[in-house]
Scaffold this active site. Structure first.
Site, mmCIF file in Angstrom:
data_model
loop_
_atom_site.group_PDB
_atom_site.id
_atom_site.type_symbol
_atom_site.label_atom_id
_atom_site.label_comp_id
_atom_site.label_asym_id
_atom_site.label_seq_id
_atom_site.Cartn_x
_atom_site.Cartn_y
_atom_site.Cartn_z
ATOM 1 N N ILE A 145 34.031 47.258 42.764
ATOM 2 C CA ILE A 145 34.322 48.684 42.959
ATOM 3 C C ILE A 145 33.421 49.545 42.077
ATOM 4 O O ILE A 145 32.864 50.553 42.529
ATOM 5 C CB ILE A 145 35.810 48.968 42.695
ATOM 6 C CG1 ILE A 145 36.650 48.251 43.766
ATOM 7 C CG2 ILE A 145 36.097 50.468 42.713
ATOM 8 C CD1 ILE A 145 38.136 48.431 43.643
ATOM 9 N N HIS B 27 11.595 39.040 66.871
ATOM 10 C CA HIS B 27 10.592 39.521 65.930
ATOM 11 C C HIS B 27 10.156 40.906 66.352
ATOM 12 O O HIS B 27 9.852 41.099 67.541
ATOM 13 C CB HIS B 27 9.390 38.569 65.930
ATOM 14 C CG HIS B 27 8.260 39.052 65.078
ATOM 15 N ND1 HIS B 27 8.267 38.920 63.710
ATOM 16 C CD2 HIS B 27 7.103 39.685 65.408
ATOM 17 C CE1 HIS B 27 7.143 39.427 63.219
ATOM 18 N NE2 HIS B 27 6.406 39.905 64.234
ATOM 19 N N VAL C 229 35.168 48.696 26.704
ATOM 20 C CA VAL C 229 35.700 50.029 26.383
ATOM 21 C C VAL C 229 37.017 49.850 25.634
ATOM 22 O O VAL C 229 37.881 49.066 26.038
ATOM 23 C CB VAL C 229 35.899 50.857 27.673
ATOM 24 C CG1 VAL C 229 36.606 52.178 27.372
ATOM 25 C CG2 VAL C 229 34.554 51.109 28.347
ATOM 26 N N ARG D 69 42.185 45.459 40.333
ATOM 27 C CA ARG D 69 43.323 45.938 41.118
ATOM 28 C C ARG D 69 44.499 44.995 40.928
ATOM 29 O O ARG D 69 44.318 43.827 40.596
ATOM 30 C CB ARG D 69 42.944 45.998 42.610
ATOM 31 C CG ARG D 69 41.880 47.028 42.915
ATOM 32 C CD ARG D 69 41.535 47.057 44.390
ATOM 33 N NE ARG D 69 42.599 47.598 45.219
ATOM 34 C CZ ARG D 69 42.810 48.905 45.408
ATOM 35 N NH1 ARG D 69 42.022 49.788 44.837
ATOM 36 N NH2 ARG D 69 43.799 49.324 46.167
ATOM 37 N N ALA E 282 31.771 46.789 35.853
ATOM 38 C CA ALA E 282 30.661 46.633 36.814
ATOM 39 C C ALA E 282 31.027 45.521 37.781
ATOM 40 O O ALA E 282 30.240 44.620 38.059
ATOM 41 C CB ALA E 282 29.359 46.330 36.080
HETATM 42 P P1 NAD Z 1 36.695 43.376 39.479
HETATM 43 O O1 NAD Z 1 37.595 42.409 38.819
HETATM 44 O O2 NAD Z 1 35.720 42.930 40.487
HETATM 45 O O3 NAD Z 1 35.857 44.165 38.345
HETATM 46 C C1 NAD Z 1 36.443 44.810 37.249
HETATM 47 C C2 NAD Z 1 35.530 44.645 36.066
HETATM 48 O O4 NAD Z 1 36.008 45.473 35.016
HETATM 49 C C3 NAD Z 1 35.489 43.224 35.512
HETATM 50 O O5 NAD Z 1 34.169 42.739 35.570
HETATM 51 C C4 NAD Z 1 35.993 43.375 34.066
HETATM 52 O O6 NAD Z 1 35.309 42.555 33.165
HETATM 53 C C5 NAD Z 1 35.715 44.844 33.788
HETATM 54 N N1 NAD Z 1 36.564 45.432 32.739
HETATM 55 C C6 NAD Z 1 37.923 45.397 32.652
HETATM 56 N N2 NAD Z 1 38.330 46.058 31.528
HETATM 57 C C7 NAD Z 1 37.218 46.529 30.911
HETATM 58 C C8 NAD Z 1 36.967 47.283 29.716
HETATM 59 N N3 NAD Z 1 37.940 47.693 28.929
HETATM 60 N N4 NAD Z 1 35.684 47.581 29.401
HETATM 61 C C9 NAD Z 1 34.665 47.180 30.176
HETATM 62 N N5 NAD Z 1 34.838 46.451 31.302
HETATM 63 C C10 NAD Z 1 36.099 46.131 31.672
HETATM 64 O O7 NAD Z 1 37.652 44.506 40.054
HETATM 65 P P2 NAD Z 1 37.342 45.721 41.022
HETATM 66 O O8 NAD Z 1 35.891 45.994 41.097
HETATM 67 O O9 NAD Z 1 38.238 46.825 40.557
HETATM 68 O O10 NAD Z 1 37.825 45.173 42.436
HETATM 69 C C11 NAD Z 1 39.162 44.734 42.600
HETATM 70 C C12 NAD Z 1 39.326 43.828 43.787
HETATM 71 O O11 NAD Z 1 39.157 44.537 44.986
HETATM 72 C C13 NAD Z 1 38.366 42.680 43.773
HETATM 73 O O12 NAD Z 1 39.056 41.503 44.092
HETATM 74 C C14 NAD Z 1 37.412 43.015 44.875
HETATM 75 O O13 NAD Z 1 36.907 41.857 45.504
HETATM 76 C C15 NAD Z 1 38.269 43.849 45.811
HETATM 77 N N6 NAD Z 1 37.429 44.803 46.530
HETATM 78 C C16 NAD Z 1 36.514 44.330 47.403
HETATM 79 C C17 NAD Z 1 35.675 45.199 48.043
HETATM 80 C C18 NAD Z 1 34.677 44.660 48.991
HETATM 81 O O14 NAD Z 1 34.857 43.616 49.532
HETATM 82 N N7 NAD Z 1 33.574 45.327 49.226
HETATM 83 C C19 NAD Z 1 35.725 46.551 47.788
HETATM 84 C C20 NAD Z 1 36.672 46.994 46.893
HETATM 85 C C21 NAD Z 1 37.504 46.095 46.264
#
Ligand code: NAD
Length: 478
Positions: free
Chosen positions: A195, A455, A248, A282, A192
């Site tokens: 992404i 406004h 997971v 990532r 959560a």
């Molecule tokens: P993230 O690190 O934000 O979230 C991944 C989550 O997966 C973590 O909270 C982690 O605890 C969880 N996780 C990992 N293994 C797990 C498991 N086995 N079971 C349950 N939970 C588990 O990574 P992301 O969401 O993939 O994003 C990657 C990067 O890309 C981030 O640095 C993000 O800032 C960047 N990104 C930014 C944007 C944006 O700015 N809108 C959009 C896409 C990506």
């Protein structure tokens, strides 16, 4: 192997960081080439990298479609608008997204042509500080290209989990999750994070029962925690099944379903879902980027080591965007670094201010922030004051029927300097620009309080949040 002319700059990667850097280099009169190996679903060349093709732009485009469908189904009746027999054609929605992506990719090609950038469709390998071996995507002969300066901008890709192997049919990565052509009735997402939440927003808006499995006990640790709590409340109200502390441990494809095993404080659980999305983080694309003899210095997680000027350990070689650890993985960070490096190479004075880098989470509603969080400032022992204004007290939020969320301003208790601005609400990604500009100009909360906002608009919440510091809010009791 043939040899080509010596360039002033070769940029490796045509994502936002790479293509922006190449364009700026060319604008500055540098003879520039950009090497990129991306292919679209039809196997054709397209510039723009993961950000355009499989990341934020693709995701936002689908979210806009999903929001329309959701509004049609749920929000129009109270406006007196009746629509019947509403249905969704997911495959057509994906096609629409692809058409937009193709058009945007084509614009980058036109910009490259306009700036006379040599665009090479190939995979690059850094051989040393001046030379790159290119393997053309069409399988033709490899060659070596040479440049006085090299900018590495190969971006990042989804992290794989050994216990949830992606097959892109039942267990999908974040790229394939933006290309599903049927609606999964029951969908689970590992992670959560940014992404996971963005994908949950799309598919739950389209009607999937969406379960997010997050290993961390706390929800969204990066934003200000008050915003994260508000986000948790809003998302769960929207129907996200958010399971925190749920790690997971295994996922297997059955005949038509995916079996997901996870553990939380209460023990082991299993889930049967139609699709599982892996959104567990990532990693930088540095595997095979440099030949071992090039001696490009990476850290233990594969990020390229750089100094504050994005310079690697190799003279004349830079790494920008998701490849380095100078800031979060954000497209606009990469774009700014691309320009910053191009100007350095051209001998211009250039700076980059990571302190005023906005962050955005493109959910519905969006989350956006700039500067420090309340928890970080308290941990540093900074004397602070906080002004908050909820959108439900603005007329515009009511007019658009989206009243959820708030703006939170944090200022230094003594100097009144703005230290952080945090928003959850519709159009937070647009609203945050005002705060970024204010912080870039070293504004105080008083500046916000004295600035007249139109406004009725959502941006009035800035003005009112600043008035809250002095108990002078007009549209909520102080
Ligand atoms: P993230 O690190 O934000 O979230 C991944 C989550 O997966 C973590 O909270 C982690 O605890 C969880 N996780 C990992 N293994 C797990 C498991 N086995 N079971 C349950 N939970 C588990 O990574 P992301 O969401 O993939 O994003 C990657 C990067 O890309 C981030 O640095 C993000 O800032 C960047 N990104 C930014 C944007 C944006 O700015 N809108 C959009 C896409 C990506």
């Amino acid at each position: 192997m043939s040899k080509s002319p010596i360039y002033d700059v070769i940029v490796v990667g045509a994502g936002p960081a790479g293509y922006s850097s190449a364009i700026r280099c060319a604008q500055l009169g540098l003879k520039t080439a950009c090497i990129d190996n991306w292919r679209n679903k039809q196997g054709q060349r397209i510039l723009g990298g993961a950000h355009l093709n499989s990341g934020c732009v693709a995701s936002i485009t689908l979210l806009e479609s999903a929001k329309l469908y959701h509004a049609l189904n749920h929000d129009l009746k109270k406006h007196g608008i009746h629509a019947e027999n509403i249905s969704v054609d997911i495959a057509a929605m994906i096609d629409h997204k692809d058409t937009i992506i193709d058009a945007l990719g084509h614009r980058i090609t036109e910009l490259f042509n306009h700036h006379k950038i040599d665009s090479i469709h190939a995979t690059a390998k850094l051989l040393n500080a001046r030379q790159i071996r290119i393997s053309p995507v069409d399988g033709s002969e490899t060659s070596i290209v040479e440049a006085k300066h090299i900018i590495l901008a190969t971006g990042s890709s989804p992290m794989q989990l050994p216990y949830a192997k992606v097959d892109n049919e039942f267990i999908v990565d974040s790229f394939a999750a933006l290309n599903m052509t049927t609606l999964p009735k029951k969908l689970a997402i590992i992670g959560a994070g940014v992404i996971g939440l963005e994908l949950a927003s799309i598919w739950s808006r389209l009607g999937s029962e969406t379960i997010l499995l997050e290993a961390q006990e706390s929800f969204l640790s990066l934003p200000d925690q008050q915003i994260s709590r508000e986000a948790y409340r809003i998302y769960t109200q929207q129907g996200f099944d958010l399971r925190l502390g749920a790690r997971v441990t295994a996922a297997k494809k059955g005949s038509k379903k995916v079996m997901v095993e996870y553990q939380d404080q209460e023990g082991s659980h299993s889930l049967r879902v139609d699709k599982l999305i892996v959104a567990s983080g990532r990693k930088p694309n540095t595997e095979n980027l440099a030949a071992p003899e090039a001696n490009l210095l990476l850290d233990e997680n594969g990020y390229v080591y750089v100094d504050e000027n994005c310079r690697t350990n190799l003279p004349g070689v830079y790494a920008i965007g998701d490849l380095n650890l100078l800031g979060p993985m954000l497209a606009h960070k990469g774009i700014e670094e691309g320009v910053f490096v191009a100007e350095q190479i051209a001998g211009r004075h250039s700076t980059i201010n990571y302190d005023t880098l906005p962050s955005v989470i493109y959910t519905d509603p969006e989350i956006a922030w700039v500067g420090q969080t309340e928890q970080a400032l308290r941990a540093m022992g900074e004397p602070i004051k906080i002004g908050i204004f909820p959108f439900h007290a603005t007329a515009r939020a009511h007019a658009s029927d989206r009243t959820e969320g708030l703006i939170k301003l944090i200022a230094h208790a003594d100097s009144d300097a703005l230290l952080g601005v945090h928003i959850i609400g519709v159009q937070a990604s647009e609203l945050i620009a005002e705060a970024v500009l204010a912080m870039e100009f070293s504004a105080s909360s008083e500046d916000f309080a004295r600035t007249i906002h139109a406004h009725p608009t959502r941006s009035e919440a800035f003005h009112e949040a600043a008035l809250a510091f002095k108990k002078k809010t007009l549209h909520i009791p102080n």
